[in-house]
Design an enzyme around this catalytic site. Structure first.
Site, PDB file in Angstrom:
ATOM      1  N   TYR A   1      -2.726  10.358   6.333  1.00 57.82           N
ATOM      2  CA  TYR A   1      -3.027  10.149   4.919  1.00 57.82           C
ATOM      3  C   TYR A   1      -1.749   9.792   4.172  1.00 57.82           C
ATOM      4  O   TYR A   1      -0.715  10.443   4.303  1.00 57.82           O
ATOM      5  CB  TYR A   1      -3.663  11.398   4.317  1.00 57.82           C
ATOM      6  CG  TYR A   1      -4.034  11.227   2.864  1.00 57.82           C
ATOM      7  CD1 TYR A   1      -4.967  10.267   2.483  1.00 57.82           C
ATOM      8  CD2 TYR A   1      -3.429  11.983   1.872  1.00 57.82           C
ATOM      9  CE1 TYR A   1      -5.292  10.073   1.144  1.00 57.82           C
ATOM     10  CE2 TYR A   1      -3.749  11.812   0.539  1.00 57.82           C
ATOM     11  CZ  TYR A   1      -4.686  10.842   0.183  1.00 57.82           C
ATOM     12  OH  TYR A   1      -4.998  10.640  -1.132  1.00 57.82           O
TER      13      TYR A   1
ATOM     14  N   TYR B   1       3.371  -6.481  18.008  1.00 64.56           N
ATOM     15  CA  TYR B   1       3.717  -5.649  16.862  1.00 64.56           C
ATOM     16  C   TYR B   1       4.561  -4.456  17.298  1.00 64.56           C
ATOM     17  O   TYR B   1       5.636  -4.196  16.741  1.00 64.56           O
ATOM     18  CB  TYR B   1       2.442  -5.170  16.165  1.00 64.56           C
ATOM     19  CG  TYR B   1       2.685  -4.133  15.095  1.00 64.56           C
ATOM     20  CD1 TYR B   1       3.459  -4.426  13.984  1.00 64.56           C
ATOM     21  CD2 TYR B   1       2.135  -2.854  15.201  1.00 64.56           C
ATOM     22  CE1 TYR B   1       3.691  -3.479  12.998  1.00 64.56           C
ATOM     23  CE2 TYR B   1       2.358  -1.909  14.227  1.00 64.56           C
ATOM     24  CZ  TYR B   1       3.133  -2.220  13.123  1.00 64.56           C
ATOM     25  OH  TYR B   1       3.367  -1.274  12.165  1.00 64.56           O
TER      26      TYR B   1
ATOM     27  N   LYS C   1       8.569  -3.681  16.406  1.00 64.84           N
ATOM     28  CA  LYS C   1       9.017  -2.455  15.735  1.00 64.84           C
ATOM     29  C   LYS C   1      10.093  -1.753  16.570  1.00 64.84           C
ATOM     30  O   LYS C   1      11.084  -1.238  16.033  1.00 64.84           O
ATOM     31  CB  LYS C   1       7.830  -1.528  15.495  1.00 64.84           C
ATOM     32  CG  LYS C   1       6.999  -1.889  14.285  1.00 64.84           C
ATOM     33  CD  LYS C   1       7.797  -1.759  13.006  1.00 64.84           C
ATOM     34  CE  LYS C   1       6.937  -1.852  11.764  1.00 64.84           C
ATOM     35  NZ  LYS C   1       7.758  -1.756  10.530  1.00 64.84           N
TER      36      LYS C   1
ATOM     37  N   SER D   1       6.442   2.559  13.965  1.00 64.51           N
ATOM     38  CA  SER D   1       5.016   2.775  14.244  1.00 64.51           C
ATOM     39  C   SER D   1       4.846   3.455  15.586  1.00 64.51           C
ATOM     40  O   SER D   1       5.667   3.277  16.502  1.00 64.51           O
ATOM     41  CB  SER D   1       4.282   1.430  14.265  1.00 64.51           C
ATOM     42  OG  SER D   1       2.986   1.558  14.802  1.00 64.51           O
TER      43      SER D   1
ATOM     44  N   PHE E   1       0.813  -1.215   0.000  1.00 59.66           N
ATOM     45  CA  PHE E   1       0.000   0.000   0.000  1.00 59.66           C
ATOM     46  C   PHE E   1       0.848   1.266   0.000  1.00 59.66           C
ATOM     47  O   PHE E   1       0.758   2.104  -0.913  1.00 59.66           O
ATOM     48  CB  PHE E   1      -0.942  -0.061   1.202  1.00 59.66           C
ATOM     49  CG  PHE E   1      -1.518   1.254   1.647  1.00 59.66           C
ATOM     50  CD1 PHE E   1      -2.105   2.125   0.738  1.00 59.66           C
ATOM     51  CD2 PHE E   1      -1.488   1.610   2.986  1.00 59.66           C
ATOM     52  CE1 PHE E   1      -2.643   3.332   1.163  1.00 59.66           C
ATOM     53  CE2 PHE E   1      -2.024   2.806   3.410  1.00 59.66           C
ATOM     54  CZ  PHE E   1      -2.596   3.681   2.500  1.00 59.66           C
TER      55      PHE E   1
ATOM     56  N   PHE F   1      -0.205  -3.028  -9.147  1.00 56.27           N
ATOM     57  CA  PHE F   1      -0.497  -1.762  -9.810  1.00 56.27           C
ATOM     58  C   PHE F   1       0.491  -1.540 -10.953  1.00 56.27           C
ATOM     59  O   PHE F   1       1.526  -2.217 -11.041  1.00 56.27           O
ATOM     60  CB  PHE F   1      -0.419  -0.608  -8.800  1.00 56.27           C
ATOM     61  CG  PHE F   1       0.822  -0.641  -7.937  1.00 56.27           C
ATOM     62  CD1 PHE F   1       2.027  -0.087  -8.365  1.00 56.27           C
ATOM     63  CD2 PHE F   1       0.790  -1.244  -6.681  1.00 56.27           C
ATOM     64  CE1 PHE F   1       3.162  -0.128  -7.586  1.00 56.27           C
ATOM     65  CE2 PHE F   1       1.923  -1.289  -5.884  1.00 56.27           C
ATOM     66  CZ  PHE F   1       3.111  -0.728  -6.334  1.00 56.27           C
TER      67      PHE F   1
ATOM     68  N   ASP G   1      12.773 -11.667  -0.049  1.00 55.44           N
ATOM     69  CA  ASP G   1      12.302 -11.595   1.333  1.00 55.44           C
ATOM     70  C   ASP G   1      13.421 -10.998   2.185  1.00 55.44           C
ATOM     71  O   ASP G   1      14.560 -11.509   2.142  1.00 55.44           O
ATOM     72  CB  ASP G   1      11.959 -13.014   1.799  1.00 55.44           C
ATOM     73  CG  ASP G   1      11.260 -13.066   3.149  1.00 55.44           C
ATOM     74  OD1 ASP G   1      11.479 -12.156   3.966  1.00 55.44           O
ATOM     75  OD2 ASP G   1      10.491 -14.023   3.376  1.00 55.44           O
TER      76      ASP G   1
END
Length: 322
Positions: free
Chosen positions: A199, A133, A137, A110, A12, A36, A46
């Site tokens: 955003y 998670y 991180k 994050s 994404f 895309f 990987d």
């Protein structure tokens, strides 16, 4: 001409780097080929496999690695899977960066490293992750800090974004839009808890802004858009963009009861469903993170939080919603 290795570039956030970077400026290393349209070089690989990363770097003119590859699902995967990618994958990236004399690494961390707090988080706070998670991180950040400390010329930029949303996002925010569009969404209690969001185009442009200002050592920046909105404001903004209204407000305890049947289905099938008690509880939790450090350095987002939500709804309406 390539100077950037973008790991996880088929995802994404990576799709928006493809839009904003020159296609001959970077190489995309990912487990899957981009779905895309793209012109940039793609290498299947990987970050957890040393030979794959070496293949992506060997013979290339790479001076910077942007690390997007990560395990980031909120629910439904095991503790070790987070650390295998977010910590050990980062360790391999650092090892190969040293081998190929690469001095610059950009790492997408994050705000989950802060854990759930009632007060507003900023970069001066000590991280206190309360999820696998977030802990993984933070472990990745520690690997990078050690790598930077080994050579005074090395530069590390750590970005800690909030929930990132926008066109091509198939996760949390799209699920929320679909629920509001279907009429199944409800406000949980007062829904006055702040939910910092980011955003995607703003996040990528902020990253490119900060990359031009990297210096030896480690720089850490949160990213969250302004204005900061409550859960109710986010839901109502999406509903308005869909020409709908959120008609129902449900007490917190009742909302959690709604999630119980879905918990049972998740347990029996192993599927990661968009509705569960954990997700409903998360909806009602305050996640308020400040990006003032970045804004004070002169970065001005192109889009407000309202703009970003409307743009994502436009994309949702134009895409296949079946």
């Amino acid at each position: 001409m390539q100077s950037i290795l973008l790991t996880g570039g088929s995802g994404f956030i990576g799709s928006h780097f493809h839009k904003l970077l020159s296609q001959d400026e970077f190489i995309n290393l990912d487990l899957v080929k981009p779905s895309f349209n793209h012109q940039a070089s793609y290498i299947e690989g990987d970050i957890r496999i040393e030979d794959d990363v070496r293949k992506a770097l060997d013979g290339k003119n790479i001076t910077t690695i942007i690390s997007l590859a990560a395990k980031h699902h909120d629910f439904g995967i095991g503790h070790d899977e987070y650390f295998d990618t977010n910590e050990e994958g980062t360790r391999i990236i650092c090892k190969l960066a040293s081998e190929f004399n690469i001095k610059n690494i950009v790492f997408y961390s994050s705000v989950a490293v802060y854990g759930i707090r009632q007060n507003v988080s900023n970069e001066e706070m000590n991280p206190e992750p309360d999820s696998p998670y977030g802990a993984s991180k933070l472990a990745g950040e520690k690997v990078l800090e050690q790598w930077a400390a080994e050579n005074s010329e090395r530069r590390v930029l750590i970005i800690r974004p909030t929930i990132v949303f926008g066109p091509n996002n198939l996760a949390n925010m799209r699920n929320l839009i679909r629920q509001i569009d279907s009429g199944l969404y409800f406000h949980l209690g007062k829904a006055d808890n702040v939910k910092s969001i980011a955003y995607v185009e703003n996040v990528v442009e902020a990253t490119l802004f900060l990359m031009k200002r990297m210096r030896p050592g480690v720089l850490v920046y949160n990213y969250a858009d302004e204005p900061q909105l409550t859960a109710r404001q986010i839901g109502d903004t999406i509903a308005d963009a869909l020409n709908k209204k959120v008609k129902l407000t449900v007490p917190r305890f009742a909302g959690i009861l709604v999630g119980l049947p879905f918990d049972l289905i998740i347990k029996l099938t192993g599927k990661n469903l968009p509705i569960s008690t954990a997700r409903i509880k998360k909806l009602g939790t305050q996640t308020y993170h400040s990006a003032k450090k970045l804004f004070n350095e002169g970065y001005t987002p192109k889009y407000t939080t309202y703009d970003g939500l409307r743009k994502m709804v436009q994309w949702y309406k134009a895409s296949d919603n079946s």
